[in-house]
Every structure is written in C-alpha cells, then in structure tokens.
Design an enzyme around this catalytic site. Structure first.
Site, short mmCIF file in Angstrom:
data_model
loop_
_atom_site.label_atom_id
_atom_site.label_comp_id
_atom_site.label_asym_id
_atom_site.label_seq_id
_atom_site.Cartn_x
_atom_site.Cartn_y
_atom_site.Cartn_z
N ASP A 159 -83.37 16.53 -5.25
CA ASP A 159 -83.82 16.34 -6.62
C ASP A 159 -84.97 15.44 -6.94
O ASP A 159 -85.40 14.78 -5.74
CB ASP A 159 -82.79 16.58 -7.73
N HIS A 160 -85.29 15.23 -8.02
CA HIS A 160 -86.14 14.14 -8.48
C HIS A 160 -85.75 12.73 -8.21
O HIS A 160 -86.52 11.83 -8.33
CB HIS A 160 -86.59 14.34 -9.89
N HIS A 167 -64.46 13.72 12.66
CA HIS A 167 -63.18 13.97 12.26
C HIS A 167 -63.30 15.32 11.37
O HIS A 167 -62.41 16.02 11.36
CB HIS A 167 -62.62 12.91 11.49
N ARG A 204 -56.61 17.68 16.84
CA ARG A 204 -55.82 17.57 15.59
C ARG A 204 -56.80 17.56 14.41
O ARG A 204 -56.38 18.02 13.10
CB ARG A 204 -55.04 16.38 15.27
N HIS A 205 -57.96 17.07 14.64
CA HIS A 205 -59.21 17.12 13.53
C HIS A 205 -59.52 18.81 13.23
O HIS A 205 -59.70 18.84 12.18
CB HIS A 205 -60.29 16.23 14.02
N CYS A 231 -79.64 13.22 -3.69
CA CYS A 231 -80.10 13.16 -5.28
C CYS A 231 -79.82 11.75 -5.67
O CYS A 231 -79.87 10.88 -4.76
CB CYS A 231 -79.01 14.28 -6.21
N GLY A 232 -79.96 11.51 -6.96
CA GLY A 232 -79.88 10.15 -6.94
C GLY A 232 -78.88 9.19 -6.56
O GLY A 232 -79.04 8.08 -5.91
N THR A 233 -77.55 9.54 -6.73
CA THR A 233 -76.42 9.21 -5.85
C THR A 233 -76.07 9.93 -4.63
O THR A 233 -75.13 9.20 -3.92
CB THR A 233 -75.27 9.20 -7.01
N GLY A 234 -76.33 11.10 -4.64
CA GLY A 234 -75.63 11.83 -3.59
C GLY A 234 -74.60 12.69 -3.98
O GLY A 234 -74.04 13.43 -3.34
N ILE A 235 -74.00 12.09 -5.01
CA ILE A 235 -72.61 12.77 -5.81
C ILE A 235 -72.87 14.08 -6.25
O ILE A 235 -72.13 14.91 -5.48
CB ILE A 235 -72.01 11.48 -6.61
N GLY A 236 -73.52 14.35 -7.22
CA GLY A 236 -73.68 15.54 -7.94
C GLY A 236 -74.15 16.92 -7.00
O GLY A 236 -73.40 17.67 -6.86
C1 RB5 Z 1 -80.59 12.78 -11.88
O1 RB5 Z 1 -80.94 12.08 -13.03
C2 RB5 Z 1 -79.22 12.59 -11.22
O2 RB5 Z 1 -78.29 12.72 -12.35
C3 RB5 Z 1 -78.96 12.88 -10.12
O3 RB5 Z 1 -80.00 12.72 -9.07
C4 RB5 Z 1 -77.66 12.72 -9.48
O4 RB5 Z 1 -77.60 11.32 -9.24
C5 RB5 Z 1 -76.46 13.30 -9.72
O5 RB5 Z 1 -75.11 12.85 -9.08
#
Ligand code: RB5
Length: 145
Positions: free
Chosen positions: A8-9, A98, A132-133, A65-70
């Site tokens: 994403d951006h 693993h 096992r993995h 993405c910004g954090t990789g989390i979403g």
């Molecule tokens: C976008 O602003 C931001 O929320 C997205 O890149 C990401 O960090 C979400 O997890």
C-alpha cells in the site's frame, strides 16, 4: 524464483528496495502494489496478491504496508496462505525453517534492527525443516474454514 509483491501507500519505498535487492539476486518480481502515496486499502492489495498467487505460477509472495500488520492479517484470511511478519533476521530464518510460509510481510514505517534486505536473505537462504514442523503446519492449515 518468481515472487509476487504488493504494497500500500505506507511502503512504496520499501517495496522498491525489496524488488531491487531480489532482482540483483536473480529473482523475478511481479509488482501488483502501488507506486504512489495516494491512499489505498491494504486488504485489497493483500487479496489481489494472494488470489493471484493461488492461481499458480509464483514461488513466494511479499506484502508490505506501513507496519506489515494489516496486510499480513488480511493475507492470512485467504485459504492456502501462510504469511509471516518477521521482526529480525532470526525470525526470518526461523519462520522459513519452522512455519514454511508462502508469504512474508514487512512494514515500510517500521525501524527494524536488521535491514529488510538481510531478513530476506535469511529467509530465502533457509530450508523448511519438515518433520514435526510439517505436522504443525498441517495443523495450522487445518484451522481454515
Ligand atoms: C495505512 O495508513 C496503514 O494503516 C497501513 O499501511 C498499515 O500500517 C496497516 O496495518
């Protein structure tokens, strides 16, 4: 090695760095992400990359993405996808050994202690250990649906 990569951006520059690094190592990268700062929704990018991956023709996927989390949460909602979000080189090596993920995610706004390029090398230079993995990976995939 053919990679599908989406972002994403929040991770345009990181995505470009990853492509440059992987192409220098002979990987082929198909970029389905964005290359501008205009706001997009990361679940849409994750869905496009994962569905295209599941159609075949790719060895791995990378999502940023910004954090990789979403974007990793989104990817892991799609059947067949195991998307890891490593924090450092140790985690990148360990997740390949693993968890045998088919996607790996990074955050463009995260200050990692290790360079993302080094995490990628740790990941791709490691083999899945099986045994096992494999049993555990089978149990992960058994949670789908
Ligand atoms: C976008 O602003 C931001 O929320 C997205 O890149 C990401 O960090 C979400 O997890």
């Amino acid at each position: 090695m053919k990679i599908i990569i989406g972002n994403d951006h929040g991770a345009v520059e990181l995505k470009q760095r990853i492509i440059k690094h992987l192409e220098s190592k002979g990987f082929e990268c198909e970029n389905i992400g964005v290359d501008s700062d205009a706001s997009v929704d990361y679940p849409d990018i994750a869905e496009k990359a994962c569905r295209q991956f599941n159609d075949g023709g790719y060895d791995y996927g990378i999502l940023c993405c910004g954090t990789g989390i979403g974007i990793s949460i989104s990817a892991n909602k799609i059947d067949g996808i195991r998307c890891s979000l490593p924090q450092d080189c140790f985690a990148a090596q360990a997740t390949r050994a693993h968890n045998n993920p088919n996607f790996i995610a990074f955050g463009g706004r995260i200050e990692y202690k290790d360079k993302v390029e080094d995490m990628l090398d740790s990941f791709f230079d490691t083999e899945f250990e099986g045994g096992r993995h494999q049993t555990r990976v089978d149990k992960i995939m058994g949670l789908e649906g």
